[in-house]
Design a protein around this motif. Sequence first.
Motif, PDB file in Angstrom:
ATOM      1  N   HIS A  23     -49.986  54.856   1.700  1.00 39.76           N
ATOM      2  CA  HIS A  23     -51.015  55.816   1.324  1.00 39.76           C
ATOM      3  C   HIS A  23     -52.397  55.170   1.428  1.00 39.76           C
ATOM      4  CE1 HIS A  23     -52.811  59.207  -0.791  1.00 39.76           C
ATOM      5  NE2 HIS A  23     -53.541  58.319  -1.421  1.00 39.76           N
ATOM      6  N   TYR A  53     -52.288  51.724  -0.437  1.00 42.15           N
ATOM      7  CA  TYR A  53     -51.142  51.514  -1.335  1.00 42.15           C
ATOM      8  C   TYR A  53     -49.893  51.944  -0.587  1.00 42.15           C
ATOM      9  CZ  TYR A  53     -54.591  51.285  -5.108  1.00 42.15           C
ATOM     10  OH  TYR A  53     -55.635  50.939  -5.894  1.00 42.15           O
ATOM     11  N   SER A  93     -59.324  65.161  -7.306  1.00 44.96           N
ATOM     12  CA  SER A  93     -58.433  64.137  -7.833  1.00 44.96           C
ATOM     13  C   SER A  93     -57.679  63.461  -6.691  1.00 44.96           C
ATOM     14  CB  SER A  93     -57.456  64.794  -8.802  1.00 44.96           C
ATOM     15  OG  SER A  93     -56.620  63.822  -9.351  1.00 44.96           O
ATOM     16  N   GLY A  94     -57.626  62.147  -6.744  1.00 47.21           N
ATOM     17  CA  GLY A  94     -56.903  61.412  -5.717  1.00 47.21           C
ATOM     18  C   GLY A  94     -57.720  61.111  -4.480  1.00 47.21           C
ATOM     19  N   SER A  95     -59.011  61.442  -4.516  1.00 44.34           N
ATOM     20  CA  SER A  95     -59.824  61.230  -3.322  1.00 44.34           C
ATOM     21  C   SER A  95     -60.288  59.780  -3.172  1.00 44.34           C
ATOM     22  CB  SER A  95     -61.028  62.176  -3.329  1.00 44.34           C
ATOM     23  OG  SER A  95     -61.781  62.017  -4.507  1.00 44.34           O
ATOM     24  N   GLY A  96     -60.034  58.943  -4.184  1.00 43.99           N
ATOM     25  CA  GLY A  96     -60.364  57.528  -4.058  1.00 43.99           C
ATOM     26  C   GLY A  96     -61.611  57.101  -4.819  1.00 43.99           C
ATOM     27  N   LYS A  97     -62.107  57.945  -5.717  1.00 45.29           N
ATOM     28  CA  LYS A  97     -63.335  57.632  -6.456  1.00 45.29           C
ATOM     29  C   LYS A  97     -63.144  56.401  -7.342  1.00 45.29           C
ATOM     30  CE  LYS A  97     -63.312  61.635  -8.536  1.00 45.29           C
ATOM     31  NZ  LYS A  97     -62.029  62.195  -8.067  1.00 45.29           N
ATOM     32  N   SER A  98     -62.078  56.422  -8.130  1.00 46.48           N
ATOM     33  CA  SER A  98     -61.823  55.277  -9.016  1.00 46.48           C
ATOM     34  C   SER A  98     -61.559  54.027  -8.197  1.00 46.48           C
ATOM     35  CB  SER A  98     -60.609  55.547  -9.914  1.00 46.48           C
ATOM     36  OG  SER A  98     -60.863  56.636 -10.754  1.00 46.48           O
ATOM     37  N   THR A  99     -60.778  54.181  -7.155  1.00 48.93           N
ATOM     38  CA  THR A  99     -60.451  53.027  -6.315  1.00 48.93           C
ATOM     39  C   THR A  99     -61.723  52.395  -5.762  1.00 48.93           C
ATOM     40  OG1 THR A  99     -58.387  54.132  -5.722  1.00 48.93           O
ATOM     41  CG2 THR A  99     -59.030  52.243  -4.382  1.00 48.93           C
TER      42      THR A  99
HETATM   43  N1  LIG Z   1     -52.123  51.241  -8.257  1.00 50.40           N
HETATM   44  C1  LIG Z   1     -51.856  52.230  -7.386  1.00 50.40           C
HETATM   45  N2  LIG Z   1     -50.670  52.269  -6.743  1.00 50.40           N
HETATM   46  C2  LIG Z   1     -50.388  53.249  -5.872  1.00 50.40           C
HETATM   47  N3  LIG Z   1     -51.211  54.246  -5.583  1.00 50.40           N
HETATM   48  C3  LIG Z   1     -52.415  54.284  -6.187  1.00 50.40           C
HETATM   49  C4  LIG Z   1     -52.788  53.287  -7.126  1.00 50.40           C
HETATM   50  N4  LIG Z   1     -54.025  53.570  -7.582  1.00 50.40           N
HETATM   51  C5  LIG Z   1     -54.403  54.691  -6.943  1.00 50.40           C
HETATM   52  N5  LIG Z   1     -53.429  55.129  -6.111  1.00 50.40           N
HETATM   53  C6  LIG Z   1     -53.507  56.316  -5.236  1.00 50.40           C
HETATM   54  O1  LIG Z   1     -54.689  56.230  -4.500  1.00 50.40           O
HETATM   55  C7  LIG Z   1     -55.319  57.505  -4.412  1.00 50.40           C
HETATM   56  C8  LIG Z   1     -56.725  57.434  -4.933  1.00 50.40           C
HETATM   57  O2  LIG Z   1     -56.679  57.244  -6.332  1.00 50.40           O
HETATM   58  P1  LIG Z   1     -57.970  57.228  -7.244  1.00 50.40           P
HETATM   59  O3  LIG Z   1     -57.527  56.890  -8.617  1.00 50.40           O
HETATM   60  O4  LIG Z   1     -58.993  56.359  -6.638  1.00 50.40           O
HETATM   61  O5  LIG Z   1     -58.433  58.731  -7.175  1.00 50.40           O
HETATM   62  P2  LIG Z   1     -59.615  59.445  -7.969  1.00 50.40           P
HETATM   63  O6  LIG Z   1     -60.498  60.036  -6.959  1.00 50.40           O
HETATM   64  O7  LIG Z   1     -60.208  58.507  -8.932  1.00 50.40           O
HETATM   65  O8  LIG Z   1     -58.851  60.598  -8.718  1.00 50.40           O
HETATM   66  P3  LIG Z   1     -59.063  61.193 -10.199  1.00 50.40           P
HETATM   67  O9  LIG Z   1     -60.153  62.200 -10.105  1.00 50.40           O
HETATM   68  O10 LIG Z   1     -57.742  61.846 -10.489  1.00 50.40           O
HETATM   69  O11 LIG Z   1     -59.376  60.056 -11.107  1.00 50.40           O
HETATM   70  C9  LIG Z   1     -54.432  58.463  -5.181  1.00 50.40           C
HETATM   71  O12 LIG Z   1     -53.628  59.167  -4.261  1.00 50.40           O
HETATM   72  C10 LIG Z   1     -53.593  57.583  -6.064  1.00 50.40           C
HETATM   73  O13 LIG Z   1     -52.331  58.155  -6.268  1.00 50.40           O
END
Ligand SMILES: Nc1ncnc2c1ncn2[C@@H]1O[C@H](COP(=O)(O)OP(=O)(O)OP(=O)(O)O)[C@@H](O)[C@H]1O
Lengths: 257, 218
Positions: free
Chosen positions: A25, A22, A47-53
């Motif tokens: 990032h 992104y 949080s933010g480690s990319g799990k959801s992504t």
């Molecule tokens: N649509 C987007 N635009 C910009 N940055 C994004 C977007 N989606 C995710 N990110 C960034 O990508 C990184 C990974 O996000 P992600 O949601 O995958 O984290 P996560 O591990 O699921 O965190 P959490 O435990 O908070 O849900 C984060 O730094 C987030 O800010």
Amino acid sequence: MTDPQPKAGETILRLNDIRKVYGDHVALGGVSLDVKRGEVVAIIGPSGSGKSTLLRCVNQLEVPDSGTLEVLGSNIDFAGRVSSADLLALRRKVGMVFQSFNLFPHMNVLRNVSFPQERVLGRSREEADKVSRDLLERVGLANKMENFPQKCSGGQQQRVAIARALALEPQIMLFDEPTSALDPELGLEVLAVMRRLADQGMTMVVVTHEIHFAAEVADRLIVMADGAIIEEGVPSELLAAPKTARAKQFLSAITDR
Amino acid sequence: MELLTDWVEWLPRLLSGLWVSVQVTVLALVIGIPIGFVLAFMSSARNAIVRWLTIIVVEVGRGMPALVMLQMVYFGLPEAGVVLDSFAATVIALGLTTSAYTSEIIRAGLRAVPEGELEAADALGLKRGDIVRFILIPQGFRIALPTLMGFAILILQVSSLAFTLGLPELLSQAYSIGASTFEYLEVLTLAGILYLVITVPGGWLVENFEKRLSKHLA
Ligand SMILES: Nc1ncnc2c1ncn2[C@@H]1O[C@H](COP(=O)(O)OP(=O)(O)OP(=O)(O)O)[C@@H](O)[C@H]1O
Ligand SMILES: [Mg+2]
């Protein structure tokens, strides 16, 4: 809840060097992951480690910048464009449950589960309702079918969301922190449903903070940090003795609470 | 007492005027809202030319005072060879104003549909068209409905401007009674009350609806 899965053990989901950026990032820096049929994989990490992504890349809510994805034998290479037919075919095989339930508020519980079956699988209303009733009974919501989602507790809504996804007969289920928005007690109802699903042989990838669930139900535990898989292994072993300092630090942070 | 007997005498004419006001309002809404719907979708079209043309049309439509719109349709169109009676001209002019305003209202409603719901629909494998038809439009319309109803009440009030075209709506009727009796204040008061008879309960209805909706969506 679904038919017993044949040919246990074959790899049905393969992510290869998935990258997602992104802006400047790096959300996923080339992640590879294989999941076998019937396997339950739990993913934890800060949080933010990319799990959801990562989960969202599997069913294409997010399109990776590069890498390949193989789901039940069909391949997608993200170097090229993904056709919408491929996209729909992929999503038919993969179900997803979100942290925030995301039920359709203008449909009652039964419609929430039946409507996608009618449009996606072409089932008649009667067929779809029959499947829905059956599933809703199994997740303990027999008496909530006519209610609108807002009239259901969070735990009930999440169970509806699970039934809605299962009604489309996915081969793989993705869960993104399905209990994080719930009080612990209500979370247990949801975890019980997921546990049963795992016992029935569903292939599952579960992002969760529920360490107990991960330890007891998952076949494999994955720890992510900074857009990469930093450690994976059998949950009990990994939890007892994490190898990396980063994983150790994260695990002590969540278990100390 | 005299006031009351006057009012009783004027009431039939004023009611027939009110009926004309209601007719042009309803027709303007019936024509304008569907066009507003189409404009709402076109203003977020992928094609940049379509999108920008739509946005320009909508902004011009919203920027133009309703009175100017009325005058242009009634007095301006005949120069282009289109002659309309005052009723048709009013319906068309108010319909155009309605379409421009409601396109913005509907667009805001569509945008307010929670992203998560649309993602869930995507994840279920629903086709784009089905998502628009069964999730986006019903949800967006529900969100927009209270504002649309408020706008409908406003258009009833704006329809009084059609007196400038000689349309025998409520205000024209009141004026012509005033002109023959010189009791302007009395007759205009009654006309005002007749507008209120519709707009005030209409307002309550909207408020009630908003409450129910917010409860429903909470
Ligand atoms: N649509 C987007 N635009 C910009 N940055 C994004 C977007 N989606 C995710 N990110 C960034 O990508 C990184 C990974 O996000 P992600 O949601 O995958 O984290 P996560 O591990 O699921 O965190 P959490 O435990 O908070 O849900 C984060 O730094 C987030 O800010
Ligand atoms: Mg997340």
